[in-house]
Design a protein around this motif. Structure first.
Motif: not given
Length: 376
Positions: A262-265, A208-212, A272-279, A72-76
């Motif tokens: 920065v890599t984001g999704t 993975i900025a925002g995850l770490t 726990g994900a916060k502050g990430y860049v949604n692209v 289920n990593d596509l969903w997550k």
């Protein structure tokens, strides 16, 4: 026309009576293993859900038709893509999820009950799969493991991995076409760089900025290699020998990058994900919010005094370019950021839309990158 239909029907009927030996085939996976099948593959388990990005252009009519379960990593980790495919193929929501062999959560008994013909795993899952004796367990029900790779050694393994899928799915011609397109589009950057030989700026990829916390990055592989392919120098390669690792903030300050990427999704389903860049796909309507998130990340002391921030050379790009056969799009966009004059005529959006139109079952939805500074 009637004659042609009758001939096609006769050919299909004849194929159904062919002995199994006539339908047998062998693939050599990216681990160098010869894997033989005595009949066409009909039941597939994806040990990494993100592999759908590689299967979709080859099994365009219905990439989920043969899949009986997936991780289920596509969903997550790529919810926008999940939603795009679910809109076109709603039955995919009913597919059972299996665990991850890498962390020991793969339910071997569940996979055995699904009676698959093949389990597709990324090459980095080979050591834990061997430790769990997964191959021996699957052999008991006639299932095989095939290893693919779109991230550990993308230059060496992307084309072979596509062709392996083509053979497994009985669409070798499509796999050849996708591989040829990949090679052609990569060359649009690498050939021009070879001819012009421009100076290379120092680039930090913030992974993975925002995850770490600050600062996960890539070594000389994957996005690190994409940076080099696009005409930059990947700072992470100077300190991280493997696929990815960590730089401490002091090292980032000392390296003083010219450019930060920065890599984001859409990590909204990741704990726990916060502050990430949604692209990513369909992120275009919310890119103003993504830009704010990107600029917020650059307020970390590791970046505030950097040349990248001072000059506005800060960008975010879809993280999932790192584990799909779409790396050529990322390389084109990186090249435009690194060498805007040299690649002024290159339009990665147009490239990716063309790829969707040619190969993918879902329409192109822009939003795969954003700049910290809005265009004038």
């Amino acid at each position: 026309m009637n004659f042609l239909r009758m001939a096609a029907a006769a050919a299909a009927l004849l194929a159904s009576f062919l002995p199994l030996s006539a339908q047998a085939f062998t693939v050599i996976d990216v681990a160098g293993r010869e894997v033989s099948f005595d009949r066409p593959v009909e039941r597939v388990v994806l040990g990494q859900g993100l592999m759908i990005h590689a299967i979709a252009p080859i099994a365009k009519e219905d990439p989920f038709a043969k899949i009986v379960a997936w991780r289920n990593d596509l969903w997550k980790t790529d919810k926008n893509s999940f939603n795009a495919y679910a809109q076109k193929f709603p039955k995919m929501r009913e597919l059972p999820f299996v665990g991850n062999v890498d962390n020991g959560t793969l339910q071997t008994e569940t996979i055995v009950k699904l009676n698959p013909d093949v389990v597709l795993l990324p090459i980095e899952s080979k050591p834990p799969a061997e430790e769990a004796k997964l191959e021996q367990t699957l052999a008991g029900v006639g299932a095989k493991i095939v290893y693919l790779d779109f991230r550990a050694d993308m230059i060496k393994n992307t084309e072979p991995s596509l062709k392996i899928i083509g053979k497994l799915y009985g669409h070798e011609d499509r796999a050849e076409a996708v591989a040829a397109y990949w090679k052609q589009q990569m060359a649009r950057v690498t050939d021009r760089l070879k001819a012009a030989s421009p100076a290379r700026q120092n680039v930090l990829v913030y992974r993975i900025a925002g995850l770490t916390g600050c600062c996960a990055t890539f070594g000389p592989h994957n996005f690190g290699l994409m940076v080099e392919q696009a005409g930059g120098h990947n700072i992470g390669s100077d300190f991280v020998p493997g696929l990815y690792g960590e730089l401490n903030p002091e090292q980032v300050i000392a390296s003083n990058p010219d450019i930060v990427v920065v890599t984001g999704t859409n990590w909204s389903e990741t704990e726990g994900a916060k502050g990430y860049v949604n692209v990513g796909p369909n992120a275009a309507p919310t890119l103003d919010e993504s830009r704010k998130a990107l600029n917020a990340l650059m307020t970390d002391p590791a970046f505030t005094g950097s040349k990248a921030v001072a000059n506005g050379n800060v960008h975010a790009i879809w993280h999932m370019f790192y584990t799909s056969p779409y790396q050529f799009v990322a390389v084109q966009q990186l090249a435009k950021w690194f060498h805007p004059d040299l690649f002024a005529d290159l339009d990665p959006d147009t490239t990716f839309k063309e790829f969707h139109d040619k190969f993918l079952p879902i329409p192109y939805q822009p939003g795969y990158w954003v700049d910290a500074r809005a265009a004038n």
